[in-house]
Write a protein that holds these residues in place. Structure first.
Motif, PDB file in Angstrom:
ATOM      1  N   GLU A 120      39.170  45.497  37.623  1.00 29.13           N
ATOM      2  CA  GLU A 120      39.672  44.427  38.488  1.00 29.13           C
ATOM      3  C   GLU A 120      38.737  43.224  38.452  1.00 29.13           C
ATOM      4  OE1 GLU A 120      40.827  43.634  43.207  1.00 29.13           O
ATOM      5  OE2 GLU A 120      40.203  45.628  42.520  1.00 29.13           O
ATOM      6  N   SER A 123      38.991  41.414  35.150  1.00 24.89           N
ATOM      7  CA  SER A 123      40.295  40.819  34.845  1.00 24.89           C
ATOM      8  C   SER A 123      40.365  39.352  35.247  1.00 24.89           C
ATOM      9  CB  SER A 123      41.406  41.610  35.548  1.00 24.89           C
ATOM     10  OG  SER A 123      41.310  41.469  36.952  1.00 24.89           O
ATOM     11  N   ARG A 124      39.436  38.919  36.090  1.00 22.51           N
ATOM     12  CA  ARG A 124      39.418  37.505  36.480  1.00 22.51           C
ATOM     13  C   ARG A 124      38.961  36.670  35.288  1.00 22.51           C
ATOM     14  NH1 ARG A 124      37.167  39.880  41.247  1.00 22.51           N
ATOM     15  NH2 ARG A 124      35.051  39.382  40.550  1.00 22.51           N
ATOM     16  N   LEU A 126      37.073  33.937  33.820  1.00 26.10           N
ATOM     17  CA  LEU A 126      35.930  33.111  34.171  1.00 26.10           C
ATOM     18  C   LEU A 126      35.362  32.478  32.904  1.00 26.10           C
ATOM     19  CD1 LEU A 126      34.165  35.696  36.522  1.00 26.10           C
ATOM     20  CD2 LEU A 126      35.513  33.730  37.253  1.00 26.10           C
ATOM     21  N   THR A 131      31.572  35.671  32.641  1.00 28.36           N
ATOM     22  CA  THR A 131      32.248  36.898  32.216  1.00 28.36           C
ATOM     23  C   THR A 131      31.242  37.899  31.652  1.00 28.36           C
ATOM     24  OG1 THR A 131      34.306  35.726  31.740  1.00 28.36           O
ATOM     25  CG2 THR A 131      33.982  37.858  30.662  1.00 28.36           C
ATOM     26  N   SER A 271      38.338  41.161  28.463  1.00 26.41           N
ATOM     27  CA  SER A 271      37.864  40.141  29.384  1.00 26.41           C
ATOM     28  C   SER A 271      37.118  39.034  28.648  1.00 26.41           C
ATOM     29  CB  SER A 271      36.953  40.779  30.434  1.00 26.41           C
ATOM     30  OG  SER A 271      36.440  39.810  31.318  1.00 26.41           O
TER      31      SER A 271
END
Length: 459
Positions: A120, A123-124, A126, A131, A271
């Motif tokens: 989670e 998954s953002r 950045l 990251t 990611s």
């Protein structure tokens, strides 16, 4: 290890690798054992700690789940020899079976929870540096590592990127020295890249010669005794870097550990890939804005130089060459090149000196979509793209693309790499987008020049 009757400090030194000590023997062989006299048993390994008294006798059984040994359960007598009998194995094994199931279930629940939280967080979308930091922070938690590091890798240039190295749990002064000692051939990073994954149970083992002296000394200084390393890669796509997990204790890595590491690495690679794509899109938009801004106020050759510079930066290539074509006159009228560490100052032929058989004319002559030609390796052998520039600058991979505005050909652009390069679908889309922007810029510059000349004639 978990014990009863010992302090945390004593527990900290009570670790064995498979095959070490009596417990290590039971783990490695998957067999229970009763030891009447520990001190005379050849498998015995003493623990050097004041709280850990010498054992007189011992009984030990493996913890087994689904035909996998996940640990051992031992009872020790500090006072008498022969304290345990063979008949005791049945009762202790029954208890061990139940304990093994409980331990395995707890591990799986904890692992799933930690993996879910890490996935989670990663998954953002950045910026790349944030990251990378999120990945190492999550790696330390999910992999239960004392420290972790990521060496980002540029597959286009076939080199690691020291300035983007990110770690957690490593002292700043050691980090700077670690950063200066770039990964070298035949060392740890090269071995991980070749094998995809390595696990070192004991960094002091002479069997792991690929660690090398600099790496071994670094690991010793920060107290690392075992490690895992894995390439961050999505399927068969390009390699994005290497993730390391470091541990202060010598430890064995099981199939479960390997599965957790690979699952985490897949999340991390996705990611990082998304972060790099976002950064590339932002650079492309910024470059497109710069190019659009210069076309109505600068001469054609200056426009071409600006396009070449930004194309090289955005695409991360070793060289970009650009030619503007005047279809009405049937000739190339301008050119520019941006080359990193040019090897031959005359490798690029000016627009007015292009031969009819040149690579530039070859690309302009492409009559059918997609109006480009590429070579991903050994470009010198390509019958359409191989030429003097390719040979002089040591180019291995190249794409030559027509610059078009509608049905009008306005130029040719070449994006060159000195190492073999696999052009992904996403990268081709980015190159095409950039080519379209460049074509519009060239056409606008041509129209501006034509308008200026007409205006001058009317005065």
């Amino acid at each position: 290890a978990n014990t009863y009757g010992y302090s945390p400090m004593a527990v900290d030194v009570s670790h064995f690798l498979p095959g070490e000590g009596i417990a290590g023997w039971a783990f490695e062989h998957g067999q229970p054992t009763v030891v009447d006299d520990v001190m005379t048993d050849r498998r015995h390994k003493a623990i050097d700690h004041p709280e850990v008294a010498a054992h007189q006798s011992m009984i030990c059984v493996p913890l087994r789940v689904r035909n996998r040994v996940i640990g051992t359960l031992s009872l020790d007598s500090l006072e008498t020899t022969g304290a345990f009998q063979t008949e005791d194995l049945g009762l202790l094994s029954t208890f061990a079976d139940q304990a093994a199931i409980a331990i395995d279930n707890a591990r799986q629940m904890q692992g799933l929870e930690q993996m879910g939280l890490a996935a989670e967080a990663m998954s953002r979308v950045l910026p790349p540096h944030q990251t990378l930091q999120q990945i190492v922070d999550s790696a330390a938690q999910v992999l239960q590592a004392d420290s972790a590091a990521i060496w980002p890798y540029d597959e286009v240039r076939d080199e690691f990127i020291p300035e983007e190295l990110v770690t957690i749990g490593i002292p700043p002064e050691e980090l700077e020295q670690f950063r200066e000692e770039d990964p070298q051939p035949a060392r740890t990073a090269a071995t991980v890249m070749e094998q995809g994954h390595v696990a070192v149970s004991n960094t002091l083992s002479s069997e792991k010669s690929f660690l090398g002296d600099p790496t071994g000394e670094f690991l010793h200084r920060i107290g690392v005794r075992s490690l895992q390393g894995i390439v961050l890669r999505l399927g068969d796509e390009e390699s994005l870097g290497i993730l390391y997990a470091y541990y202060k204790r010598a430890r064995a890595f099981s199939h479960d550990d390997d599965a957790v590491l690979r699952t985490f690495a897949n999340h991390a690679a996705l990611s990082l890939k998304n972060a790099r794509l976002l950064a590339q899109m932002q650079r492309t938009r910024e470059a497109a804005g710069v190019i659009a801004g210069v076309t109505v106020q600068e001469d054609l050759n200056k426009t071409l130089r600006t396009i070449a510079q930004h194309a090289q930066q955005v695409l991360g290539s070793d060289a970009v060459t650009l030619y503007a074509y005047d279809e009405a006159a049937g000739q190339f009228v301008g050119w520019a090149a941006e080359i990193l560490e040019a090897r031959d100052p005359e490798s690029v032929r000016p627009a007015g000196k292009l031969l009819p058989t040149s690579v530039v004319w070859n690309i302009l002559g492409l009559a059918n979509p997609p109006y480009y030609r590429l070579a991903q390796n050994e470009a010198i052998g390509d019958d359409l793209l191989g030429g003097y520039f390719i040979q002089a600058e040591g180019i291995q991979a190249v794409i030559g693309i027509q610059l078009r505005v509608g049905d009008r050909r306005v130029g040719v652009m070449f994006v060159n790499f000195r190492s073999a390069h696999r052009f992904s679908a996403g990268e081709l889309a980015t190159i095409q987008l950039f080519a379209d922007q460049a074509a519009v810029a060239i056409r606008n510059a041509q129209l501006y020049g034509e308008a200026s000349r007409l205006f001058a004639q009317t005065q």
